[in-house]
Design an enzyme around this catalytic site. Sequence first.
Site, mmCIF file in Angstrom:
data_model
loop_
_atom_site.group_PDB
_atom_site.id
_atom_site.type_symbol
_atom_site.label_atom_id
_atom_site.label_comp_id
_atom_site.label_asym_id
_atom_site.label_seq_id
_atom_site.Cartn_x
_atom_site.Cartn_y
_atom_site.Cartn_z
ATOM 1 N N LYS A 150 0.875 -1.245 0.145
ATOM 2 C CA LYS A 150 0.063 -0.042 -0.115
ATOM 3 C C LYS A 150 0.892 1.236 0.006
ATOM 4 O O LYS A 150 1.910 1.130 0.584
ATOM 5 C CB LYS A 150 -0.887 -0.062 1.213
ATOM 6 C CG LYS A 150 -1.866 1.070 1.300
ATOM 7 C CD LYS A 150 -2.720 0.596 2.514
ATOM 8 C CE LYS A 150 -3.935 1.773 2.761
ATOM 9 N NZ LYS A 150 -4.711 1.536 3.925
ATOM 10 N N SER A 225 -9.363 1.836 2.775
ATOM 11 C CA SER A 225 -8.170 2.642 1.834
ATOM 12 C C SER A 225 -7.167 1.836 1.284
ATOM 13 O O SER A 225 -6.433 2.374 0.387
ATOM 14 C CB SER A 225 -7.581 3.651 2.924
ATOM 15 O OG SER A 225 -6.873 2.918 4.012
ATOM 16 N N GLY A 247 -10.510 1.290 10.025
ATOM 17 C CA GLY A 247 -11.752 1.206 10.307
ATOM 18 C C GLY A 247 -12.311 0.108 9.413
ATOM 19 O O GLY A 247 -13.505 0.192 9.121
ATOM 20 N N GLY A 248 -11.405 -0.559 8.773
ATOM 21 C CA GLY A 248 -11.882 -1.556 7.915
ATOM 22 C C GLY A 248 -11.365 -1.563 6.555
ATOM 23 O O GLY A 248 -11.687 -1.877 5.399
ATOM 24 N N SER A 249 -10.212 -0.808 6.640
ATOM 25 C CA SER A 249 -9.526 -0.668 5.379
ATOM 26 C C SER A 249 -8.525 -1.866 4.413
ATOM 27 O O SER A 249 -8.298 -1.510 3.320
ATOM 28 C CB SER A 249 -8.360 0.589 5.483
ATOM 29 O OG SER A 249 -8.791 1.626 5.685
#
Length: 588
Positions: A150, A225, A247-249
């Site tokens: 990433k 993200s 948060g769930g990326s």
Amino acid sequence: MLYDTLSHSLSEHQKECKLLATLGCCVVVSALGLRWIRNRSIICKMELEQKKRDKSIQEMEKAVTRFKRQNPETDSRNILKMTLMELTEKLKDGSLTPEEVLYTYIGKALETTKEFNCVTMFLADCETQLQELKKQKEKGLLYGVPVSIKDHIDYQGLPSTCGLVQYLEELKKEDSVIVKVLKKQGAIIFAKTNVPQSLISYETSNTIYGCTLNPHNKTKSCAGSSGGEGALIGAGGSILGIGTDLGGSIRLPSSFCGIPGFKPTPKRVSIMGIRSAIDGLLSVPLSVGPMARDVDSITLCMKALLCEEMFRLDAWVPPLPFNEELYSTEKPLRIGYYETDSFFMPSPGMRRVVLETKKLLEEAGHKLIRFTPPRIEYMMNELCIKSFFGDGGETMREKFKPNIVDPNLKDQVFMYNIPRPLKKILSFILKPLMPRVSYFMDSLRGVSSVKEHWKHHTDVEEYQAEFLNEWRKLNLDVILCPMLGPAFNLGYPGKLLAAINYTVLYNVLQFPVGVVPVSSVTNADEEEMKLYKGYNKDLWDKLFKKALEGTVGLPLSVQCVALPFQDELCLHFMKEVETLHKLHQIKK
């Protein structure tokens, strides 16, 4: 005489008005001029970065063409079909060379990124990494495996942009710990992948690199993200990637793109050398973890990461090697489950796949017990939103100031820019009409004092204890729960930040959690979605319905959860869910 005096006064007044008007025009023109100069400077920086990316693509295209010309016997199609387990076996026994695998995946990633815009930069030194690999005395667990990472994971000589122009010129002096460990284990880092502008969004779009599209349908979001990773792996352009999750990326793009993804317990894997979205955020910590095509690949990656090299490089990571006994357990599990948390009504497909998975697990001999997660609206507004925007959004406003705001994030950024007093007024006005939205708006004001900030940390700890107590009452091993999906239409994630409730819960709790794709949207799901009203029939429910129009055939996933530092049990549970669904498909 009086007439002359009045005429003179009027003339002077007119001159003053003209002067003021002229000055006003000058101020407006100056402001517009300064804004034009600022925007032009931003655009120049972005264009320069885009040229660098184009150059990296051209160089990789030449390298792939050269390799293919020199090695026409390489069976790229067969290499791309292999699982990571098959690939590592053949690399270690010499049936395949690292060069064959690397150039095959670079070639596929080039095709994929042209179609879906996944990669921000191909790493020119991957060929140097190949040479360094030959000098290693021992073949690591990921020997010769191409890995994508990433954007905000530090890599020497490259920026970690977070999709923001102010970071473009900050070239990193050394690799992050996770990159160092991957290289030690024999992996070859070959690409960096796209993210949302600022990272705090699940629409992977920014003004530097553009918007990443869903590999299953270009009109759909790939989420975020870690969206570039999700799209690249989902399209076959990478066999293993590293994402991050606040948060769930990791889980959102995994769900939208139809691949497994794993968020470990925070601090189980080093985050040293990874740029944070919000510096100083401690109540909801960042996790870094793998994304791949199957659970075996994720497990292998975790085994590779949880090694002495990582414990040596980062003293804040507890020295806990991979627990094979916990992963390989054969005892039936006590599994809590829920198909809704009563905050955001799940889509028909989300609910269906949880219940289907429950049935398969019961048939396999596991015990399923209904579980009710406590106080989700409180968790979202008082714990999650007040963690991310504890300063009323000031940090995020500052990050966006030197940037042109991406169109897909304008709704989100607009909320950051509403002054705190106005947020309070809007919350009051909205309360009788849309109480859920009103509560959310009030929470965006953040905390107002150090005392309130300390209380907020205590509130998080108390909620964690409350949730754990409910878990212990039922004597659970793991939890099965819904995963947001299927993929939204483009532009909607930026309007539906509150819909991360199903994922961010486990960031607040700091539990390990993984996503497993298990099914796809049916025509029946689509028809049922047309009748969707939601629990509140408010703006968010209406937007959610629009976000999920035209989704037949898109992937659907479930979440698998375990207690902190029982990451191996979580992976075991993920593998069980994956295996049962595969067997069920074969029987069909």
